[in-house]
Design a protein around this motif. Structure first.
Motif, PDB file in Angstrom:
ATOM      1  N   SER A   1      -6.584 -11.687  -2.280  1.00  0.00           N
ATOM      2  CA  SER A   1      -7.376 -10.764  -3.094  1.00  0.00           C
ATOM      3  C   SER A   1      -8.153  -9.797  -2.204  1.00  0.00           C
ATOM      4  N   VAL A   2      -7.899  -9.826  -0.895  1.00  0.00           N
ATOM      5  CA  VAL A   2      -8.591  -8.963   0.054  1.00  0.00           C
ATOM      6  C   VAL A   2      -7.895  -7.609   0.102  1.00  0.00           C
ATOM      7  N   HIS A   3      -8.667  -6.557  -0.151  1.00  0.00           N
ATOM      8  CA  HIS A   3      -8.122  -5.200  -0.087  1.00  0.00           C
ATOM      9  C   HIS A   3      -8.259  -4.694   1.348  1.00  0.00           C
ATOM     10  N   LYS A   4      -7.163  -4.288   1.944  1.00  0.00           N
ATOM     11  CA  LYS A   4      -7.156  -3.836   3.341  1.00  0.00           C
ATOM     12  C   LYS A   4      -7.333  -2.319   3.378  1.00  0.00           C
ATOM     13  N   ARG A   5      -8.596  -1.885   3.469  1.00  0.00           N
ATOM     14  CA  ARG A   5      -8.936  -0.461   3.424  1.00  0.00           C
ATOM     15  C   ARG A   5      -8.236   0.337   4.521  1.00  0.00           C
ATOM     16  N   ARG A   6      -8.000  -0.270   5.674  1.00  0.00           N
ATOM     17  CA  ARG A   6      -7.369   0.440   6.808  1.00  0.00           C
ATOM     18  C   ARG A   6      -5.902   0.772   6.526  1.00  0.00           C
ATOM     19  N   LEU A   7      -5.303   0.134   5.525  1.00  0.00           N
ATOM     20  CA  LEU A   7      -3.909   0.379   5.160  1.00  0.00           C
ATOM     21  C   LEU A   7      -3.768   1.256   3.914  1.00  0.00           C
ATOM     22  N   CYS A   8      -4.863   1.479   3.219  1.00  0.00           N
ATOM     23  CA  CYS A   8      -4.824   2.153   1.917  1.00  0.00           C
ATOM     24  C   CYS A   8      -5.080   3.655   2.073  1.00  0.00           C
ATOM     25  N   ALA A   9      -4.102   4.476   1.689  1.00  0.00           N
ATOM     26  CA  ALA A   9      -4.225   5.937   1.790  1.00  0.00           C
ATOM     27  C   ALA A   9      -5.372   6.461   0.929  1.00  0.00           C
ATOM     28  N   LYS A  10      -5.599   5.847  -0.211  1.00  0.00           N
ATOM     29  CA  LYS A  10      -6.692   6.277  -1.081  1.00  0.00           C
ATOM     30  C   LYS A  10      -8.034   6.049  -0.392  1.00  0.00           C
TER      31      LYS A  10
ATOM     32  N   TYR B   1       0.833  -1.203   0.000  1.00  0.00           N
ATOM     33  CA  TYR B   1       0.000   0.000   0.000  1.00  0.00           C
ATOM     34  C   TYR B   1       0.865   1.249   0.000  1.00  0.00           C
ATOM     35  N   THR B   2       1.919   1.211  -0.765  1.00  0.00           N
ATOM     36  CA  THR B   2       2.821   2.350  -0.920  1.00  0.00           C
ATOM     37  C   THR B   2       2.348   3.165  -2.114  1.00  0.00           C
ATOM     38  N   TRP B   3       2.167   4.479  -1.919  1.00  0.00           N
ATOM     39  CA  TRP B   3       1.727   5.374  -2.984  1.00  0.00           C
ATOM     40  C   TRP B   3       2.852   6.351  -3.286  1.00  0.00           C
ATOM     41  N   ILE B   4       3.365   6.306  -4.524  1.00  0.00           N
ATOM     42  CA  ILE B   4       4.464   7.192  -4.928  1.00  0.00           C
ATOM     43  C   ILE B   4       3.988   8.103  -6.066  1.00  0.00           C
ATOM     44  N   SER B   5       4.780   9.092  -6.371  1.00  0.00           N
ATOM     45  CA  SER B   5       4.492   9.988  -7.484  1.00  0.00           C
ATOM     46  C   SER B   5       4.334   9.191  -8.774  1.00  0.00           C
ATOM     47  N   LEU B   6       3.240   9.424  -9.491  1.00  0.00           N
ATOM     48  CA  LEU B   6       3.012   8.750 -10.763  1.00  0.00           C
ATOM     49  C   LEU B   6       4.159   9.021 -11.727  1.00  0.00           C
ATOM     50  N   GLN B   7       4.671  10.237 -11.729  1.00  0.00           N
ATOM     51  CA  GLN B   7       5.781  10.596 -12.610  1.00  0.00           C
ATOM     52  C   GLN B   7       7.022   9.759 -12.303  1.00  0.00           C
ATOM     53  N   LYS B   8       7.322   9.549 -11.007  1.00  0.00           N
ATOM     54  CA  LYS B   8       8.481   8.732 -10.628  1.00  0.00           C
ATOM     55  C   LYS B   8       8.293   7.282 -11.063  1.00  0.00           C
ATOM     56  N   PHE B   9       7.050   6.793 -11.002  1.00  0.00           N
ATOM     57  CA  PHE B   9       6.776   5.424 -11.440  1.00  0.00           C
ATOM     58  C   PHE B   9       7.005   5.286 -12.942  1.00  0.00           C
ATOM     59  N   ILE B  10       6.548   6.260 -13.699  1.00  0.00           N
ATOM     60  CA  ILE B  10       6.669   6.203 -15.157  1.00  0.00           C
ATOM     61  C   ILE B  10       8.129   6.228 -15.603  1.00  0.00           C
ATOM     62  N   VAL B  11       8.954   7.054 -14.978  1.00  0.00           N
ATOM     63  CA  VAL B  11      10.350   7.171 -15.400  1.00  0.00           C
ATOM     64  C   VAL B  11      11.290   6.230 -14.643  1.00  0.00           C
ATOM     65  N   LEU B  12      10.743   5.398 -13.764  1.00  0.00           N
ATOM     66  CA  LEU B  12      11.522   4.401 -13.017  1.00  0.00           C
ATOM     67  C   LEU B  12      12.656   5.023 -12.202  1.00  0.00           C
ATOM     68  N   ASP B  13      12.385   6.139 -11.568  1.00  0.00           N
ATOM     69  CA  ASP B  13      13.393   6.815 -10.755  1.00  0.00           C
ATOM     70  C   ASP B  13      13.213   6.404  -9.302  1.00  0.00           C
ATOM     71  N   GLN B  14      14.187   5.705  -8.732  1.00  0.00           N
ATOM     72  CA  GLN B  14      14.076   5.206  -7.369  1.00  0.00           C
ATOM     73  C   GLN B  14      14.284   6.285  -6.308  1.00  0.00           C
ATOM     74  N   LYS B  15      14.834   7.438  -6.669  1.00  0.00           N
ATOM     75  CA  LYS B  15      15.097   8.491  -5.688  1.00  0.00           C
ATOM     76  C   LYS B  15      13.832   9.311  -5.485  1.00  0.00           C
ATOM     77  N   LEU B  16      13.292   9.308  -4.255  1.00  0.00           N
ATOM     78  CA  LEU B  16      12.061  10.016  -3.953  1.00  0.00           C
ATOM     79  C   LEU B  16      12.299  11.097  -2.904  1.00  0.00           C
ATOM     80  N   ASN B  17      11.716  12.270  -3.120  1.00  0.00           N
ATOM     81  CA  ASN B  17      11.699  13.314  -2.106  1.00  0.00           C
ATOM     82  C   ASN B  17      10.465  13.101  -1.231  1.00  0.00           C
TER      83      ASN B  17
END
Length: 125
Positions: free
Chosen positions: A98-107, A47-63
Motif C-alpha cells: 500500500s506504499v505509494h512510491k512518489r519517486r516512480l510516479c510521474a504525477k 506507475y504507467t500513465w497512458i491516455s485516458l481515452q485509450k484506457f476507456i476504449v481498451l485500445d492497446q496500440k499507443l503512439n
C-alpha cells in the motif's frame, strides 16, 4: 453504429471503470510491461500513465504522445537517452503493497500529489 434491427448485447461490450485518483490531466494510471528500445531489457511498472481515452476504449496500440515515457534504469546509468516502449498494459489490481512510491510516479514528480480515495484500485477479488 447499430441499426434498429440489430440488438446490442451489453455482455459483449467491455467496460472499464475510471477511478478518480488514478486520473491525471489526460492520463490514466495502469500496470504496464515495458521494453528498452536500446538494450532490450524488459520491466514491469504499476506507475504507467497512458491516455485516458485509450484506457476507456481498451485500445492497446499507443503512439508516443499517448503515454508518459519511462527510461530503462540500466541504460539511464550509462546516460543514454533511449526510452522504453510499452508492450502491454492493463487495469491496476490491488497489490500487497500500500506504499505509494512518489519517486516512480510521474504525477507526483510533476508537483501534483497523489491522493488515494480509499484502498480501491479496481475490481477486488
Amino acid at each position: 453504429m447499430y441499426s434498429e434491427s440489430q440488438s446490442i448485447n451489453l455482455d459483449e461490450i467491455p467496460i472499464n471503470e475510471v477511478i478518480c485518483h488514478l486520473q491525471w490531466n489526460k492520463y490514466y494510471r495502469v500496470f504496464g510491461r515495458w521494453k528498452c528500445s536500446n538494450c532490450g531489457k524488459p520491466w514491469h511498472s504499476a506507475y504507467t500513465w497512458i491516455s485516458l481515452q485509450k484506457f476507456i476504449v481498451l485500445d492497446q496500440k499507443l503512439n508516443f504522445d499517448e503515454y508518459c515515457m519511462q527510461k530503462c534504469k540500466k541504460c539511464e546509468e550509462k546516460e543514454c537517452d533511449d526510452k522504453g516502449i510499452i508492450l502491454f498494459y492493463k487495469s491496476l489490481d490491488k497489490g500487497d503493497s500500500s506504499v505509494h512510491k512518489r519517486r516512480l510516479c510521474a504525477k507526483c514528480l510533476s508537483g501534483e500529489e497523489c491522493i488515494q480515495s480509499g484502498d480501491y484500485l479496481g475490481k477486488k477479488k
